[in-house]
Design a protein around this motif. Structure first.
Motif, PDB file in Angstrom:
ATOM      1  N   VAL A   1     -14.354  -2.848  10.050  1.00 49.72           N
ATOM      2  CA  VAL A   1     -13.152  -3.643  10.264  1.00 49.72           C
ATOM      3  C   VAL A   1     -12.520  -3.857   8.901  1.00 49.72           C
ATOM      4  O   VAL A   1     -13.123  -4.483   8.020  1.00 49.72           O
ATOM      5  N   LEU A   2     -11.314  -3.342   8.737  1.00 50.73           N
ATOM      6  CA  LEU A   2     -10.694  -3.311   7.416  1.00 50.73           C
ATOM      7  C   LEU A   2      -9.351  -4.035   7.420  1.00 50.73           C
ATOM      8  O   LEU A   2      -8.508  -3.789   8.300  1.00 50.73           O
ATOM      9  N   PRO A   3      -9.124  -4.924   6.439  1.00 55.87           N
ATOM     10  CA  PRO A   3      -7.795  -5.534   6.309  1.00 55.87           C
ATOM     11  C   PRO A   3      -6.804  -4.503   5.799  1.00 55.87           C
ATOM     12  O   PRO A   3      -7.121  -3.677   4.933  1.00 55.87           O
ATOM     13  N   THR A   4      -5.600  -4.531   6.338  1.00 58.00           N
ATOM     14  CA  THR A   4      -4.610  -3.547   5.921  1.00 58.00           C
ATOM     15  C   THR A   4      -3.200  -4.063   6.159  1.00 58.00           C
ATOM     16  O   THR A   4      -2.972  -4.930   7.009  1.00 58.00           O
ATOM     17  N   ALA A   5      -2.271  -3.540   5.393  1.00 57.41           N
ATOM     18  CA  ALA A   5      -0.863  -3.844   5.611  1.00 57.41           C
ATOM     19  C   ALA A   5      -0.374  -3.088   6.847  1.00 57.41           C
ATOM     20  O   ALA A   5      -0.991  -2.112   7.288  1.00 57.41           O
ATOM     21  N   PHE A   6       0.745  -3.537   7.395  1.00 53.66           N
ATOM     22  CA  PHE A   6       1.267  -2.887   8.592  1.00 53.66           C
ATOM     23  C   PHE A   6       2.772  -3.058   8.652  1.00 53.66           C
ATOM     24  O   PHE A   6       3.381  -3.877   7.953  1.00 53.66           O
ATOM     25  N   GLY A   7       3.384  -2.284   9.520  1.00 54.65           N
ATOM     26  CA  GLY A   7       4.784  -2.452   9.891  1.00 54.65           C
ATOM     27  C   GLY A   7       4.873  -2.293  11.397  1.00 54.65           C
ATOM     28  O   GLY A   7       3.950  -1.787  12.028  1.00 54.65           O
ATOM     29  N   TRP A   8       5.973  -2.702  11.983  1.00 55.79           N
ATOM     30  CA  TRP A   8       6.078  -2.581  13.435  1.00 55.79           C
ATOM     31  C   TRP A   8       7.530  -2.455  13.854  1.00 55.79           C
ATOM     32  O   TRP A   8       8.442  -2.883  13.154  1.00 55.79           O
TER      33      TRP A   8
ATOM     34  N   ALA B   1       8.666   4.390   9.110  1.00 57.81           N
ATOM     35  CA  ALA B   1       7.431   3.613   9.183  1.00 57.81           C
ATOM     36  C   ALA B   1       7.047   3.064   7.816  1.00 57.81           C
ATOM     37  O   ALA B   1       6.657   1.893   7.682  1.00 57.81           O
ATOM     38  N   LEU B   2       7.171   3.872   6.781  1.00 66.22           N
ATOM     39  CA  LEU B   2       6.831   3.417   5.441  1.00 66.22           C
ATOM     40  C   LEU B   2       7.802   2.343   4.966  1.00 66.22           C
ATOM     41  O   LEU B   2       7.411   1.408   4.262  1.00 66.22           O
ATOM     42  N   ASP B   3       9.067   2.464   5.359  1.00 68.29           N
ATOM     43  CA  ASP B   3      10.032   1.401   5.038  1.00 68.29           C
ATOM     44  C   ASP B   3       9.651   0.104   5.747  1.00 68.29           C
ATOM     45  O   ASP B   3       9.734  -0.984   5.159  1.00 68.29           O
ATOM     46  N   LEU B   4       9.226   0.187   7.004  1.00 70.47           N
ATOM     47  CA  LEU B   4       8.851  -1.011   7.761  1.00 70.47           C
ATOM     48  C   LEU B   4       7.640  -1.698   7.151  1.00 70.47           C
ATOM     49  O   LEU B   4       7.535  -2.934   7.186  1.00 70.47           O
TER      50      LEU B   4
END
Length: 232
Positions: free
Chosen positions: A56-63, A137-140
């Motif tokens: 279980v890994l913390p990570t940045a995200f966009g949506w 996606a990378l912009d988000l």
């Protein structure tokens, strides 16, 4: 179709059983969690056979609530060498997000709790290969951290894009739980007269600190983000 449809918990896997009174079927509640969270946790099984194990890994995200996946798209990214991202498209993954809004301090240890908004998203992600969708996606991902910042940055280089994997997880199969309000104590404990209440919590930002080689004043997008998260 409005982005608040369809309702949450469309499958048995995301139908809340324990604490079901705190569950909500309103998809807008999922969007609220996604809008305010800065970090999610990706749960996936890596390895093969006897060596398989969950991480279980913390990570940045966009949506994107109107993304191409059913229910909208949750975007994750990382190195193309990442074991978790390489394993994810071959399996069901679990992404969780939690916003901690307060510590609920009851009159007994048993009834201590927290006020929170939490979401769980299940599904099998796909690798994003379309160049236009990858760029969006990378912009988000950047916009999730500081709205308006993506437009101020240089374009991605070929080397950077080649080193980056982007996954899209459908937001269709998801659940949300919310707790708010006072402690729920036993009548005898209330009658005893001890104090109980809530210690509110929220995420705040300090003043922006430029790098030693910043070379320019703090830009407007960063100042706006800092102001939105400033303590008050």
């Amino acid at each position: 179709m409005p982005t608040t449809s369809p309702p949450l918990s469309p499958t048995p896997r995301t139908t809340v059983v324990r604490g079901h009174r705190r569950a909500t079927a309103d998809r807008a509640a999922l969007h609220d969690v996604l809008r305010h969270a800065l970090v999610c946790h990706l749960g996936v099984v890596v390895g093969e056979g006897a060596d398989a194990h969950p991480v279980v890994l913390p990570t940045a995200f966009g949506w994107d609530p109107d993304g191409p996946d059913e229910g909208g798209s949750l975007y994750l990214h990382g190195s193309v060498a990442s074991r978790s991202l390489r394993a994810a498209p071959r399996a069901t993954v679990c992404v969780t997000l939690t916003l901690l809004d307060g510590l609920v301090l009851a009159r007994s240890a048993f009834h201590h709790s927290a006020n929170y908004r939490s979401a769980v998203v299940l599904g099998t992600p796909r690798v994003v290969t379309d160049p236009a969708e990858r760029g969006r996606a990378l912009d988000l991902l950047v916009e999730q951290v500081v709205p308006g910042r993506a437009a101020t940055l240089r374009a991605h280089t070929r080397k950077e894009l080649a080193a980056t994997s982007v996954l899209a997880l459908p937001l269709h199969e998801a659940s949300v739980k919310v707790r708010a309000g006072d402690p729920v104590d036993e009548p005898d404990d209330v009658a005893a007269g001890a104090w109980a209440g809530v210690l509110p919590l929220r995420q705040v930002a300090g003043d922006p600190q430029g790098a030693a080689d910043a070379g320019a004043p703090v830009p407007l997008d960063v100042r706006r983000r800092a102001a939105a998260l400033a303590p008050h």
